[in-house]
Write a protein that holds these residues in place. Structure first.
Motif, PDB file in Angstrom:
ATOM      1  N   THR A  71     -50.621 -44.528  19.850  1.00  0.00           N
ATOM      2  CA  THR A  71     -50.539 -43.920  18.522  1.00  0.00           C
ATOM      3  C   THR A  71     -49.906 -42.528  18.557  1.00  0.00           C
ATOM      4  OG1 THR A  71     -52.401 -45.192  17.661  1.00  0.00           O
ATOM      5  CG2 THR A  71     -51.891 -43.131  16.540  1.00  0.00           C
ATOM      6  N   ASP A  72     -50.269 -41.714  19.524  1.00  0.00           N
ATOM      7  CA  ASP A  72     -49.648 -40.388  19.618  1.00  0.00           C
ATOM      8  C   ASP A  72     -48.149 -40.499  19.853  1.00  0.00           C
ATOM      9  OD1 ASP A  72     -52.030 -39.093  19.204  1.00  0.00           O
ATOM     10  OD2 ASP A  72     -52.433 -38.705  21.329  1.00  0.00           O
ATOM     11  N   PHE A  73     -47.762 -41.440  20.704  1.00  0.00           N
ATOM     12  CA  PHE A  73     -46.339 -41.645  20.967  1.00  0.00           C
ATOM     13  C   PHE A  73     -45.629 -42.167  19.716  1.00  0.00           C
ATOM     14  CE2 PHE A  73     -42.949 -44.647  22.245  1.00  0.00           C
ATOM     15  CZ  PHE A  73     -42.068 -43.749  22.834  1.00  0.00           C
ATOM     16  N   ALA A  74     -46.279 -43.058  18.977  1.00  0.00           N
ATOM     17  CA  ALA A  74     -45.672 -43.599  17.758  1.00  0.00           C
ATOM     18  C   ALA A  74     -45.396 -42.488  16.747  1.00  0.00           C
ATOM     19  CB  ALA A  74     -46.589 -44.654  17.141  1.00  0.00           C
ATOM     20  N   LYS A  75     -46.285 -41.482  16.712  1.00  0.00           N
ATOM     21  CA  LYS A  75     -46.128 -40.383  15.756  1.00  0.00           C
ATOM     22  C   LYS A  75     -45.174 -39.301  16.259  1.00  0.00           C
ATOM     23  CE  LYS A  75     -50.777 -40.851  13.748  1.00  0.00           C
ATOM     24  NZ  LYS A  75     -52.109 -40.197  13.617  1.00  0.00           N
ATOM     25  N   ASN A  76     -45.231 -39.033  17.551  1.00  0.00           N
ATOM     26  CA  ASN A  76     -44.529 -37.868  18.094  1.00  0.00           C
ATOM     27  C   ASN A  76     -43.447 -38.214  19.107  1.00  0.00           C
ATOM     28  OD1 ASN A  76     -46.406 -36.128  16.673  1.00  0.00           O
ATOM     29  ND2 ASN A  76     -47.903 -36.634  18.264  1.00  0.00           N
ATOM     30  N   GLY A  77     -43.155 -39.489  19.257  1.00  0.00           N
ATOM     31  CA  GLY A  77     -42.199 -39.908  20.278  1.00  0.00           C
ATOM     32  C   GLY A  77     -40.751 -39.813  19.876  1.00  0.00           C
ATOM     33  N   GLY A  78     -40.488 -39.311  18.693  1.00  0.00           N
ATOM     34  CA  GLY A  78     -39.118 -39.039  18.265  1.00  0.00           C
ATOM     35  C   GLY A  78     -38.201 -40.238  18.308  1.00  0.00           C
ATOM     36  N   GLU A  79     -36.991 -40.020  18.816  1.00  0.00           N
ATOM     37  CA  GLU A  79     -35.980 -41.071  18.834  1.00  0.00           C
ATOM     38  C   GLU A  79     -36.398 -42.263  19.691  1.00  0.00           C
ATOM     39  OE1 GLU A  79     -31.725 -38.867  18.111  1.00  0.00           O
ATOM     40  OE2 GLU A  79     -32.479 -38.975  20.164  1.00  0.00           O
ATOM     41  N   ALA A  80     -37.145 -42.002  20.764  1.00  0.00           N
ATOM     42  CA  ALA A  80     -37.574 -43.092  21.634  1.00  0.00           C
ATOM     43  C   ALA A  80     -38.498 -44.043  20.884  1.00  0.00           C
ATOM     44  CB  ALA A  80     -38.284 -42.535  22.865  1.00  0.00           C
ATOM     45  N   ALA A  81     -39.479 -43.492  20.177  1.00  0.00           N
ATOM     46  CA  ALA A  81     -40.398 -44.331  19.414  1.00  0.00           C
ATOM     47  C   ALA A  81     -39.649 -45.090  18.320  1.00  0.00           C
ATOM     48  CB  ALA A  81     -41.508 -43.470  18.807  1.00  0.00           C
ATOM     49  N   ALA A  82     -38.688 -44.428  17.692  1.00  0.00           N
ATOM     50  CA  ALA A  82     -37.911 -45.080  16.634  1.00  0.00           C
ATOM     51  C   ALA A  82     -37.128 -46.262  17.181  1.00  0.00           C
ATOM     52  CB  ALA A  82     -36.964 -44.073  15.983  1.00  0.00           C
ATOM     53  N   LEU A  83     -36.491 -46.090  18.331  1.00  0.00           N
ATOM     54  CA  LEU A  83     -35.720 -47.187  18.909  1.00  0.00           C
ATOM     55  C   LEU A  83     -36.624 -48.365  19.248  1.00  0.00           C
ATOM     56  CD1 LEU A  83     -32.847 -47.087  21.455  1.00  0.00           C
ATOM     57  CD2 LEU A  83     -34.772 -48.597  21.872  1.00  0.00           C
ATOM     58  N   LEU A  84     -37.776 -48.095  19.860  1.00  0.00           N
ATOM     59  CA  LEU A  84     -38.662 -49.186  20.254  1.00  0.00           C
ATOM     60  C   LEU A  84     -39.211 -49.924  19.030  1.00  0.00           C
ATOM     61  CD1 LEU A  84     -40.594 -47.544  23.231  1.00  0.00           C
ATOM     62  CD2 LEU A  84     -38.551 -48.986  23.284  1.00  0.00           C
ATOM     63  N   LYS A  85     -39.485 -49.200  17.968  1.00  0.00           N
ATOM     64  CA  LYS A  85     -39.926 -49.865  16.730  1.00  0.00           C
ATOM     65  C   LYS A  85     -38.822 -50.729  16.155  1.00  0.00           C
ATOM     66  CE  LYS A  85     -43.069 -46.094  15.416  1.00  0.00           C
ATOM     67  NZ  LYS A  85     -43.277 -44.963  14.481  1.00  0.00           N
ATOM     68  N   GLU A 107     -57.000 -55.717  19.813  1.00  0.00           N
ATOM     69  CA  GLU A 107     -56.465 -55.224  18.541  1.00  0.00           C
ATOM     70  C   GLU A 107     -57.585 -54.646  17.682  1.00  0.00           C
ATOM     71  OE1 GLU A 107     -53.900 -58.066  16.566  1.00  0.00           O
ATOM     72  OE2 GLU A 107     -53.143 -58.782  18.504  1.00  0.00           O
ATOM     73  N   GLN A 108     -58.719 -55.335  17.661  1.00  0.00           N
ATOM     74  CA  GLN A 108     -59.852 -54.842  16.873  1.00  0.00           C
ATOM     75  C   GLN A 108     -60.347 -53.507  17.424  1.00  0.00           C
ATOM     76  OE1 GLN A 108     -61.436 -56.231  14.061  1.00  0.00           O
ATOM     77  NE2 GLN A 108     -62.552 -54.285  14.028  1.00  0.00           N
ATOM     78  N   ARG A 109     -60.485 -53.415  18.743  1.00  0.00           N
ATOM     79  CA  ARG A 109     -61.054 -52.221  19.365  1.00  0.00           C
ATOM     80  C   ARG A 109     -60.120 -51.020  19.261  1.00  0.00           C
ATOM     81  NH1 ARG A 109     -61.413 -53.774  24.663  1.00  0.00           N
ATOM     82  NH2 ARG A 109     -63.302 -54.891  24.115  1.00  0.00           N
ATOM     83  N   TYR A 110     -58.857 -51.228  19.645  1.00  0.00           N
ATOM     84  CA  TYR A 110     -57.963 -50.083  19.810  1.00  0.00           C
ATOM     85  C   TYR A 110     -57.127 -49.746  18.581  1.00  0.00           C
ATOM     86  CZ  TYR A 110     -59.040 -50.254  24.804  1.00  0.00           C
ATOM     87  OH  TYR A 110     -59.667 -50.226  26.019  1.00  0.00           O
ATOM     88  N   GLY A 170     -58.081 -46.558  16.462  1.00  0.00           N
ATOM     89  CA  GLY A 170     -56.806 -45.990  16.044  1.00  0.00           C
ATOM     90  C   GLY A 170     -55.973 -45.418  17.177  1.00  0.00           C
ATOM     91  N   LEU A 171     -56.220 -45.861  18.403  1.00  0.00           N
ATOM     92  CA  LEU A 171     -55.510 -45.320  19.558  1.00  0.00           C
ATOM     93  C   LEU A 171     -54.168 -46.008  19.808  1.00  0.00           C
ATOM     94  CD1 LEU A 171     -58.534 -44.984  22.011  1.00  0.00           C
ATOM     95  CD2 LEU A 171     -57.401 -43.154  20.723  1.00  0.00           C
ATOM     96  N   ILE A 172     -54.014 -47.190  19.229  1.00  0.00           N
ATOM     97  CA  ILE A 172     -52.791 -47.975  19.406  1.00  0.00           C
ATOM     98  C   ILE A 172     -52.237 -48.324  18.032  1.00  0.00           C
ATOM     99  CG2 ILE A 172     -51.865 -50.192  20.223  1.00  0.00           C
ATOM    100  CD1 ILE A 172     -53.805 -50.024  22.576  1.00  0.00           C
ATOM    101  N   THR A 173     -50.910 -48.330  17.922  1.00  0.00           N
ATOM    102  CA  THR A 173     -50.223 -48.599  16.657  1.00  0.00           C
ATOM    103  C   THR A 173     -49.287 -49.792  16.829  1.00  0.00           C
ATOM    104  OG1 THR A 173     -50.309 -46.284  15.957  1.00  0.00           O
ATOM    105  CG2 THR A 173     -48.572 -47.651  14.984  1.00  0.00           C
TER     106      THR A 173
END
Length: 318
Positions: A260-274, A102-105, A110-113
Protein backbone atom coordinates in the motif's frame (compact mmCIF):
# COMPACT_ATOMS: atom_id res chain seq x y z
CA UNK A 1 0.26 -21.55 -10.39
CA UNK A 2 -1.58 -21.80 -10.42
CA UNK A 3 -6.30 -23.22 -5.31
CA UNK A 4 -4.50 -21.55 -7.35
CA UNK A 5 -1.13 -22.44 -8.33
CA UNK A 6 0.52 -21.79 -5.51
CA UNK A 7 3.08 -21.71 -2.57
CA UNK A 8 2.18 -22.57 -8.63
CA UNK A 9 4.78 -21.67 -6.49
CA UNK A 10 6.39 -20.53 -6.09
CA UNK A 11 7.76 -23.44 -6.18
CA UNK A 12 11.26 -22.56 -6.85
CA UNK A 13 10.05 -24.33 -9.70
CA UNK A 14 12.02 -23.18 -12.60
CA UNK A 15 15.37 -22.23 -11.27
CA UNK A 16 16.74 -21.53 -14.71
CA UNK A 17 14.22 -18.75 -15.05
CA UNK A 18 14.94 -16.79 -11.90
CA UNK A 19 15.89 -13.20 -12.53
CA UNK A 20 19.29 -11.60 -12.19
CA UNK A 21 19.91 -10.86 -8.55
CA UNK A 22 17.08 -13.11 -7.41
CA UNK A 23 17.16 -13.96 -3.72
CA UNK A 24 15.30 -16.39 -1.51
CA UNK A 25 13.04 -14.31 0.74
CA UNK A 26 13.09 -17.06 3.35
CA UNK A 27 16.79 -16.30 3.76
CA UNK A 28 17.10 -12.58 3.21
CA UNK A 29 15.21 -9.43 2.34
CA UNK A 30 15.90 -7.39 -0.73
CA UNK A 31 18.18 -4.41 -0.09
CA UNK A 32 15.95 -2.34 -2.39
CA UNK A 33 12.52 -2.92 -0.85
CA UNK A 34 10.98 0.10 0.88
CA UNK A 35 14.01 2.22 0.03
CA UNK A 36 12.22 5.53 0.40
CA UNK A 37 13.36 8.31 -1.90
CA UNK A 38 15.43 6.09 -4.16
CA UNK A 39 14.54 4.80 -7.60
CA UNK A 40 14.47 1.16 -6.60
CA UNK A 41 11.77 -1.50 -6.88
CA UNK A 42 11.57 -5.05 -5.57
CA UNK A 43 9.32 -7.53 -7.35
CA UNK A 44 8.22 -10.88 -5.99
CA UNK A 45 9.31 -13.57 -8.43
CA UNK A 46 6.92 -16.49 -8.52
CA UNK A 47 8.43 -19.69 -9.80
CA UNK A 48 6.04 -20.65 -12.60
CA UNK A 49 7.11 -19.38 -15.96
CA UNK A 50 4.03 -17.29 -16.79
CA UNK A 51 4.60 -15.18 -13.69
CA UNK A 52 8.28 -14.99 -14.53
CA UNK A 53 7.36 -13.58 -17.93
CA UNK A 54 5.31 -10.80 -16.30
CA UNK A 55 8.08 -9.92 -13.89
CA UNK A 56 10.81 -9.98 -16.55
CA UNK A 57 8.98 -7.55 -18.83
CA UNK A 58 8.01 -5.24 -15.95
CA UNK A 59 11.62 -5.27 -14.73
CA UNK A 60 13.00 -4.49 -18.18
CA UNK A 61 10.67 -1.52 -18.66
CA UNK A 62 11.28 -0.16 -15.18
CA UNK A 63 15.02 -0.27 -15.78
CA UNK A 64 15.28 0.77 -19.40
CA UNK A 65 12.34 3.17 -19.78
CA UNK A 66 12.08 4.71 -16.32
CA UNK A 67 15.60 4.35 -14.94
CA UNK A 68 14.84 2.29 -11.84
CA UNK A 69 17.04 -0.32 -10.26
CA UNK A 70 15.00 -3.52 -9.88
CA UNK A 71 15.55 -6.51 -7.64
CA UNK A 72 13.59 -9.77 -7.92
CA UNK A 73 13.18 -12.16 -5.04
CA UNK A 74 11.82 -15.68 -5.29
CA UNK A 75 9.27 -16.54 -2.64
CA UNK A 76 6.39 -18.99 -2.39
CA UNK A 77 2.86 -17.77 -2.90
CA UNK A 78 1.54 -17.40 0.62
CA UNK A 79 4.82 -16.10 2.12
CA UNK A 80 4.88 -13.57 -0.72
CA UNK A 81 1.78 -11.94 0.77
CA UNK A 82 3.51 -11.66 4.14
CA UNK A 83 6.57 -10.11 2.49
CA UNK A 84 4.40 -7.70 0.51
CA UNK A 85 2.48 -6.59 3.61
CA UNK A 86 5.77 -5.85 5.38
CA UNK A 87 7.24 -3.89 2.48
CA UNK A 88 9.98 -6.45 1.90
CA UNK A 89 8.71 -6.62 -1.67
CA UNK A 90 6.82 -3.90 -3.51
CA UNK A 91 4.63 -5.90 -5.88
CA UNK A 92 3.37 -9.33 -6.89
CA UNK A 93 2.81 -9.46 -10.65
CA UNK A 94 0.61 -12.56 -10.80
CA UNK A 95 -1.66 -14.01 -8.15
CA UNK A 96 -4.20 -16.78 -8.66
CA UNK A 97 -6.40 -15.93 -5.69
CA UNK A 98 -5.78 -16.11 -1.95
CA UNK A 99 -9.03 -15.14 -0.19
CA UNK A 100 -7.67 -15.43 3.35
CA UNK A 101 -4.71 -13.18 2.62
CA UNK A 102 -6.91 -10.70 0.75
CA UNK A 103 -9.23 -10.47 3.75
CA UNK A 104 -6.37 -10.04 6.23
CA UNK A 105 -4.05 -7.70 4.37
CA UNK A 106 -6.41 -5.72 2.12
CA UNK A 107 -9.73 -5.48 3.89
CA UNK A 108 -8.71 -5.77 7.55
CA UNK A 109 -5.28 -4.14 7.69
CA UNK A 110 -5.01 -2.10 4.49
CA UNK A 111 -1.35 -3.07 4.06
CA UNK A 112 -1.79 -4.34 0.50
CA UNK A 113 -3.54 -2.65 -2.44
CA UNK A 114 -5.00 -4.22 -5.56
CA UNK A 115 -2.96 -3.48 -8.66
CA UNK A 116 -5.51 -4.53 -11.28
CA UNK A 117 -5.83 -7.41 -13.72
CA UNK A 118 -2.79 -8.86 -15.46
CA UNK A 119 -5.02 -9.29 -18.51
CA UNK A 120 -4.84 -13.08 -18.41
CA UNK A 121 -7.45 -15.53 -17.13
CA UNK A 122 -5.99 -18.51 -15.33
CA UNK A 123 -7.56 -21.92 -15.08
CA UNK A 124 -6.36 -25.07 -13.34
CA UNK A 125 -7.68 -28.44 -14.35
CA UNK A 126 -6.94 -32.10 -14.91
CA UNK A 127 -5.66 -32.95 -18.37
CA UNK A 128 -4.92 -36.00 -20.47
CA UNK A 129 -2.89 -35.95 -23.70
CA UNK A 130 -5.10 -35.23 -26.68
CA UNK A 131 -3.89 -38.37 -28.44
CA UNK A 132 -5.31 -40.42 -25.55
CA UNK A 133 -8.56 -38.43 -25.46
CA UNK A 134 -9.08 -39.06 -29.17
CA UNK A 135 -8.59 -42.79 -28.70
CA UNK A 136 -10.80 -42.87 -25.57
CA UNK A 137 -13.25 -39.93 -25.74
CA UNK A 138 -15.07 -40.88 -22.54
CA UNK A 139 -11.94 -40.33 -20.44
CA UNK A 140 -12.71 -36.60 -20.50
CA UNK A 141 -15.62 -37.19 -18.08
CA UNK A 142 -14.35 -37.63 -14.51
CA UNK A 143 -16.94 -40.35 -13.90
CA UNK A 144 -15.05 -42.58 -16.33
CA UNK A 145 -11.57 -42.04 -14.91
CA UNK A 146 -11.56 -45.21 -12.82
CA UNK A 147 -12.09 -47.18 -16.02
CA UNK A 148 -8.61 -46.07 -17.07
CA UNK A 149 -6.85 -46.23 -13.69
CA UNK A 150 -4.90 -49.35 -14.66
CA UNK A 151 -3.54 -47.67 -17.79
CA UNK A 152 -2.55 -44.60 -15.77
CA UNK A 153 -0.79 -46.52 -13.00
CA UNK A 154 2.92 -45.86 -12.39
CA UNK A 155 5.57 -47.18 -10.04
CA UNK A 156 5.00 -44.14 -7.83
CA UNK A 157 1.21 -44.35 -7.59
CA UNK A 158 0.93 -47.35 -5.28
CA UNK A 159 -1.26 -49.58 -7.42
CA UNK A 160 -3.67 -46.77 -8.26
CA UNK A 161 -3.90 -44.49 -11.25
CA UNK A 162 -1.48 -41.56 -11.12
CA UNK A 163 -2.56 -37.92 -10.99
CA UNK A 164 0.65 -36.00 -11.64
CA UNK A 165 1.05 -32.74 -9.74
CA UNK A 166 3.94 -30.28 -9.73
CA UNK A 167 5.36 -28.89 -6.50
CA UNK A 168 4.01 -29.87 -3.08
CA UNK A 169 4.12 -26.14 -2.34
CA UNK A 170 1.30 -25.41 -4.79
CA UNK A 171 -2.07 -24.89 -3.19
CA UNK A 172 -4.30 -27.39 -4.98
CA UNK A 173 -7.55 -29.23 -4.36
CA UNK A 174 -6.34 -32.46 -5.93
CA UNK A 175 -6.03 -34.71 -2.89
CA UNK A 176 -9.47 -33.63 -1.69
CA UNK A 177 -10.95 -34.14 -5.15
CA UNK A 178 -9.57 -37.66 -5.43
CA UNK A 179 -10.96 -38.52 -2.00
CA UNK A 180 -14.33 -36.79 -2.30
CA UNK A 181 -15.01 -38.07 -5.81
CA UNK A 182 -13.99 -41.55 -4.65
CA UNK A 183 -11.47 -42.05 -7.43
CA UNK A 184 -8.94 -44.86 -7.63
CA UNK A 185 -6.03 -42.45 -8.02
CA UNK A 186 -3.00 -41.25 -6.12
CA UNK A 187 -1.60 -37.72 -6.34
CA UNK A 188 2.10 -37.91 -7.17
CA UNK A 189 4.26 -34.78 -6.99
CA UNK A 190 6.91 -34.25 -9.65
CA UNK A 191 8.61 -31.75 -7.34
CA UNK A 192 8.47 -28.61 -9.45
CA UNK A 193 6.93 -27.15 -12.59
CA UNK A 194 10.13 -27.91 -14.49
CA UNK A 195 10.15 -31.54 -13.35
CA UNK A 196 6.47 -31.91 -14.22
CA UNK A 197 7.09 -30.53 -17.70
CA UNK A 198 9.96 -32.99 -18.18
CA UNK A 199 7.71 -35.89 -17.16
CA UNK A 200 4.86 -34.77 -19.42
CA UNK A 201 7.23 -34.42 -22.37
CA UNK A 202 8.62 -37.90 -21.76
CA UNK A 203 5.13 -39.41 -21.61
CA UNK A 204 4.24 -37.61 -24.84
CA UNK A 205 7.43 -38.73 -26.58
CA UNK A 206 6.54 -42.34 -25.80
CA UNK A 207 2.83 -41.77 -26.57
CA UNK A 208 1.91 -43.01 -23.10
CA UNK A 209 -1.33 -42.02 -21.38
CA UNK A 210 -1.12 -39.70 -18.38
CA UNK A 211 -3.40 -37.64 -16.15
CA UNK A 212 -1.97 -34.39 -14.87
CA UNK A 213 -2.82 -31.27 -12.93
CA UNK A 214 -2.07 -28.40 -15.29
CA UNK A 215 -3.09 -24.84 -15.96
CA UNK A 216 -3.67 -22.17 -18.53
CA UNK A 217 -2.10 -20.01 -19.75
CA UNK A 218 0.94 -22.22 -20.23
CA UNK A 219 3.26 -22.53 -23.21
CA UNK A 220 3.49 -26.34 -22.93
CA UNK A 221 0.11 -26.74 -24.66
CA UNK A 222 1.85 -25.65 -27.85
CA UNK A 223 4.30 -28.55 -27.54
CA UNK A 224 2.07 -31.21 -25.99
CA UNK A 225 -1.64 -30.81 -26.86
CA UNK A 226 -3.78 -31.76 -23.86
CA UNK A 227 -7.51 -32.08 -23.33
CA UNK A 228 -9.23 -31.17 -20.07
CA UNK A 229 -11.13 -33.74 -18.04
CA UNK A 230 -14.51 -32.33 -17.02
CA UNK A 231 -14.89 -32.32 -13.25
CA UNK A 232 -18.18 -31.48 -11.49
CA UNK A 233 -19.06 -27.91 -12.46
CA UNK A 234 -17.62 -25.09 -10.39
CA UNK A 235 -20.15 -23.05 -8.42
CA UNK A 236 -19.37 -20.07 -6.23
CA UNK A 237 -18.35 -21.29 -2.79
CA UNK A 238 -17.95 -24.96 -3.73
CA UNK A 239 -14.27 -24.76 -2.81
CA UNK A 240 -14.76 -22.84 0.44
CA UNK A 241 -13.90 -25.82 2.65
CA UNK A 242 -10.59 -27.20 1.33
CA UNK A 243 -11.12 -30.74 2.65
CA UNK A 244 -14.63 -30.99 1.19
CA UNK A 245 -13.99 -29.77 -2.35
CA UNK A 246 -15.73 -31.87 -5.00
CA UNK A 247 -15.91 -29.42 -7.90
CA UNK A 248 -13.77 -28.10 -10.73
CA UNK A 249 -11.35 -25.22 -10.36
CA UNK A 250 -12.71 -21.78 -11.31
CA UNK A 251 -11.58 -19.54 -14.13
CA UNK A 252 -9.63 -16.79 -12.39
CA UNK A 253 -8.71 -13.36 -13.79
CA UNK A 254 -5.10 -13.12 -12.59
CA UNK A 255 -4.31 -10.15 -10.39
CA UNK A 256 -1.45 -7.85 -9.38
CA UNK A 257 -0.98 -6.62 -5.82
CA UNK A 258 1.14 -3.76 -4.47
CA UNK A 259 2.32 -2.83 -1.01
CA UNK A 260 0.00 0.00 0.00
CA UNK A 261 2.77 2.49 0.78
CA UNK A 262 4.41 1.70 -2.55
CA UNK A 263 1.07 2.04 -4.37
CA UNK A 264 0.68 5.54 -2.91
CA UNK A 265 4.26 6.75 -3.02
CA UNK A 266 5.93 4.62 -5.67
CA UNK A 267 5.63 7.26 -8.37
CA UNK A 268 6.21 6.22 -11.95
CA UNK A 269 7.14 2.67 -10.97
CA UNK A 270 3.83 2.06 -9.22
CA UNK A 271 1.97 3.65 -12.13
CA UNK A 272 3.64 1.37 -14.67
CA UNK A 273 2.93 -1.77 -12.65
CA UNK A 274 -0.72 -0.79 -12.25
CA UNK A 275 -0.96 -0.17 -16.01
CA UNK A 276 0.72 -3.47 -16.93
CA UNK A 277 -1.92 -5.42 -18.85
CA UNK A 278 -1.28 -7.89 -21.65
CA UNK A 279 -2.78 -10.94 -23.32
CA UNK A 280 -2.36 -14.65 -22.83
CA UNK A 281 -0.66 -14.78 -26.24
CA UNK A 282 1.91 -12.19 -25.17
CA UNK A 283 2.61 -13.97 -21.91
CA UNK A 284 3.01 -17.32 -23.65
CA UNK A 285 5.37 -15.77 -26.18
CA UNK A 286 7.76 -14.67 -23.43
CA UNK A 287 7.26 -17.88 -21.45
CA UNK A 288 8.17 -19.98 -24.47
CA UNK A 289 11.38 -18.02 -24.95
CA UNK A 290 12.34 -18.62 -21.31
CA UNK A 291 11.32 -22.22 -20.80
CA UNK A 292 11.67 -23.75 -24.24
CA UNK A 293 14.19 -21.60 -26.10
CA UNK A 294 16.30 -21.26 -22.92
CA UNK A 295 16.67 -17.48 -23.07
CA UNK A 296 17.24 -15.80 -19.74
CA UNK A 297 14.21 -13.84 -18.46
CA UNK A 298 16.06 -10.58 -19.19
CA UNK A 299 16.87 -11.69 -22.75
CA UNK A 300 13.30 -12.80 -23.39
CA UNK A 301 11.92 -9.53 -22.02
CA UNK A 302 14.25 -7.46 -24.18
CA UNK A 303 13.30 -9.41 -27.30
CA UNK A 304 9.58 -9.05 -26.59
CA UNK A 305 9.80 -5.35 -25.69
CA UNK A 306 11.64 -4.52 -28.90
CA UNK A 307 8.96 -6.27 -30.98
CA UNK A 308 5.87 -4.99 -29.15
CA UNK A 309 6.22 -1.28 -28.45
CA UNK A 310 2.55 -0.50 -29.29
CA UNK A 311 1.53 -2.81 -26.44
CA UNK A 312 3.79 -1.60 -23.63
CA UNK A 313 4.02 2.07 -24.59
CA UNK A 314 0.50 2.50 -23.14
CA UNK A 315 1.72 1.30 -19.74
CA UNK A 316 4.16 4.11 -19.24
CA UNK A 317 3.02 6.91 -16.90
CA UNK A 318 1.89 10.05 -18.66
Amino acid sequence: MPKRIVSMAAAGLLLLATGCGAADMTVQSSPFAAAEGSKTVTLSQQSWVGAQANTAVAKYLLEHELGYRVDTVQVDEVPAWDALSQGRVDAIMEDWGHPEQEQRYIKDKGLITRGGDVGVTGHIGWYVPTYFAKAHPDVTDWRNLDKYADQLRTAESGGKGQLLDGSPSYVTNDKALVKNLDLDYQVVFAGSEAAQITQIKQFAKEKKPFLTYWYKPQWLFEKVPMTEVKLPAYKEGCDAAPDKVACAYPHTPLQKFLNTDFAKNGGEAAALLKNFHWSEEHQNEVSLMIADQKLSPDEAAEKWVKANEPVWRKWLPK
